[in-house]
Design an enzyme around this catalytic site. Structure first.
Site, PDB file in Angstrom:
ATOM      1  N   VAL A  95     -20.711   3.622 -31.860  1.00 33.83           N
ATOM      2  CA  VAL A  95     -19.538   3.498 -31.002  1.00 33.83           C
ATOM      3  C   VAL A  95     -19.367   2.030 -30.646  1.00 33.83           C
ATOM      4  O   VAL A  95     -20.318   1.371 -30.205  1.00 33.83           O
ATOM      5  CB  VAL A  95     -19.684   4.344 -29.710  1.00 33.83           C
ATOM      6  CG1 VAL A  95     -18.408   4.233 -28.872  1.00 33.83           C
ATOM      7  CG2 VAL A  95     -19.969   5.797 -30.051  1.00 33.83           C
ATOM      8  N   GLU A 176     -10.318   6.680 -25.351  1.00 37.45           N
ATOM      9  CA  GLU A 176     -10.426   5.887 -24.132  1.00 37.45           C
ATOM     10  C   GLU A 176     -11.855   5.385 -23.950  1.00 37.45           C
ATOM     11  O   GLU A 176     -12.827   6.111 -24.191  1.00 37.45           O
ATOM     12  CB  GLU A 176     -10.038   6.768 -22.941  1.00 37.45           C
ATOM     13  CG  GLU A 176     -10.291   6.168 -21.581  1.00 37.45           C
ATOM     14  CD  GLU A 176     -10.165   7.194 -20.465  1.00 37.45           C
ATOM     15  OE1 GLU A 176     -10.312   6.798 -19.297  1.00 37.45           O
ATOM     16  OE2 GLU A 176      -9.922   8.383 -20.758  1.00 37.45           O
ATOM     17  N   ASP A 219     -23.644  21.703 -25.675  1.00 38.96           N
ATOM     18  CA  ASP A 219     -24.770  20.773 -25.497  1.00 38.96           C
ATOM     19  C   ASP A 219     -24.669  20.103 -24.134  1.00 38.96           C
ATOM     20  O   ASP A 219     -25.002  18.934 -23.974  1.00 38.96           O
ATOM     21  CB  ASP A 219     -24.763  19.722 -26.611  1.00 38.96           C
ATOM     22  CG  ASP A 219     -26.056  18.911 -26.667  1.00 38.96           C
ATOM     23  OD1 ASP A 219     -27.109  19.453 -26.286  1.00 38.96           O
ATOM     24  OD2 ASP A 219     -26.008  17.737 -27.071  1.00 38.96           O
ATOM     25  N   ASP A 236     -19.080  13.731 -25.319  1.00 36.40           N
ATOM     26  CA  ASP A 236     -19.740  14.295 -26.507  1.00 36.40           C
ATOM     27  C   ASP A 236     -19.286  15.723 -26.771  1.00 36.40           C
ATOM     28  O   ASP A 236     -20.079  16.676 -26.728  1.00 36.40           O
ATOM     29  CB  ASP A 236     -21.272  14.241 -26.362  1.00 36.40           C
ATOM     30  CG  ASP A 236     -21.792  12.816 -26.320  1.00 36.40           C
ATOM     31  OD1 ASP A 236     -21.094  11.911 -26.807  1.00 36.40           O
ATOM     32  OD2 ASP A 236     -22.910  12.600 -25.794  1.00 36.40           O
TER      33      ASP A 236
END
Length: 284
Positions: A95, A176, A219, A236
């Site tokens: 990322v 974002e 998760d 996530d």
């Protein structure tokens, strides 16, 4: 650390028919694949500049031409104007902080050759949006990336605070940026929660809204909840499945156990079964 943990509102007109109909997610070749095959002069020059950039030097060996072409297409379309440094470097994705048309953004790049395909298949197999995807590694990662984009859109429409999805091209997701690199948002696991009652109420409400939108995070824990500007943000969502997934109930019960265990450690009297009942109660 003191937080307000305010809830956001669902988007107007959304939430009445979630879970019954699903967006089609195409995993066929994208414009990026066509650009990579053509390899014209402009793309080759762009690819060389990107490979020579410091932030990509350690990963260029695992980025294929179509990944560079996906970034090229996102730049062409105005979604990405410049890259900054890496925010995180994981086993499956990197990322990066970047500049977009309206300010700072995050660019998540899934690596085709390094991803854990068996882990991904656990969440893709049984999701009605991805029936018959086969064993093509590239298509599995492409499906995963588009699933994350679709999940973020659906969660946001349902009033769950998630990073706003901006664009997706092949295995590259633009969204974002929640917190700058030098002032990054903190995971719930990293802070002292001074008002755990309010935090728990927000988390369970977001779990309920996700479920009402036909999704299970799959998760969820204190490591996938971050705090930024007094808000709790769910992150996530790549593995999030529809409620029709054959393992959706098991995933939801695991999420409930994780969340209840964390808030029990914060001094609350929480019960995973009671949390499950709250999340799945359609009368609320």
């Amino acid at each position: 650390m003191t937080e307000e943990f305010g809830l956001i509102e669902p988007e107007e007109g959304e939430g009445d028919s979630f879970g019954d109909e699903w967006e089609e997610i195409d995993v066929s070749d994208t414009e990026a694949d066509r650009i990579a095959r053509k390899r014209d002069r402009k793309f080759n020059e762009f690819r060389k500049r990107l490979k020579d950039a410091d932030q990509f030097k350690v990963t260029d060996s695992v980025f294929d031409d179509a990944t560079f072409a996906a970034i090229y297409k996102l730049v062409q379309d105005g979604h990405v104007e410049a890259f900054g440094g890496p925010i995180s470097t994981g086993k499956e994705a990197n990322v990066y902080e970047a500049l977009g048309a309206e300010g700072d953004i995050a660019v998540k790049i899934y690596r085709i050759n390094a991803s854990d395909f068996q882990h991904m298949r656990e969440y893709l197999d049984g999701d009605p949006r991805f029936e018959g995807i086969g064993n093509d590694k590239s298509k599995i990662v492409l499906a995963w990336t588009r699933k994350e984009f679709a999940n973020l859109e659906r969660a946001r429409a349902a009033g769950v605070r998630v990073p706003k999805p901006i664009a997706v091209e092949r295995n590259v997701l633009v969204m974002e940026l929640v917190g700058l690199v030098e002032e990054r948002a903190r995971r719930l696991a990293e802070v002292t929660v001074e008002n755990p009652e309010t935090a728990f109420e927000v988390v369970r409400e977001y779990m309920r809204r996700l479920h009402g939108a036909g999704l299970v995070h799959g998760d969820l824990s204190e490591y996938n909840l971050i705090i930024h500007d007094g808000e709790l943000v769910v992150i996530d969502l790549g593995q999030a499945v529809t409620v029709h997934h054959r393992n959706a109930d098991d995933f939801l019960r695991r999420d409930c156990r994780n969340v209840a265990t964390f808030f029990t450690r914060q001094g609350l009297d929480t019960d995973p079964d009671a949390l499950y009942e709250y999340v799945t109660d359609e009368s609320r």
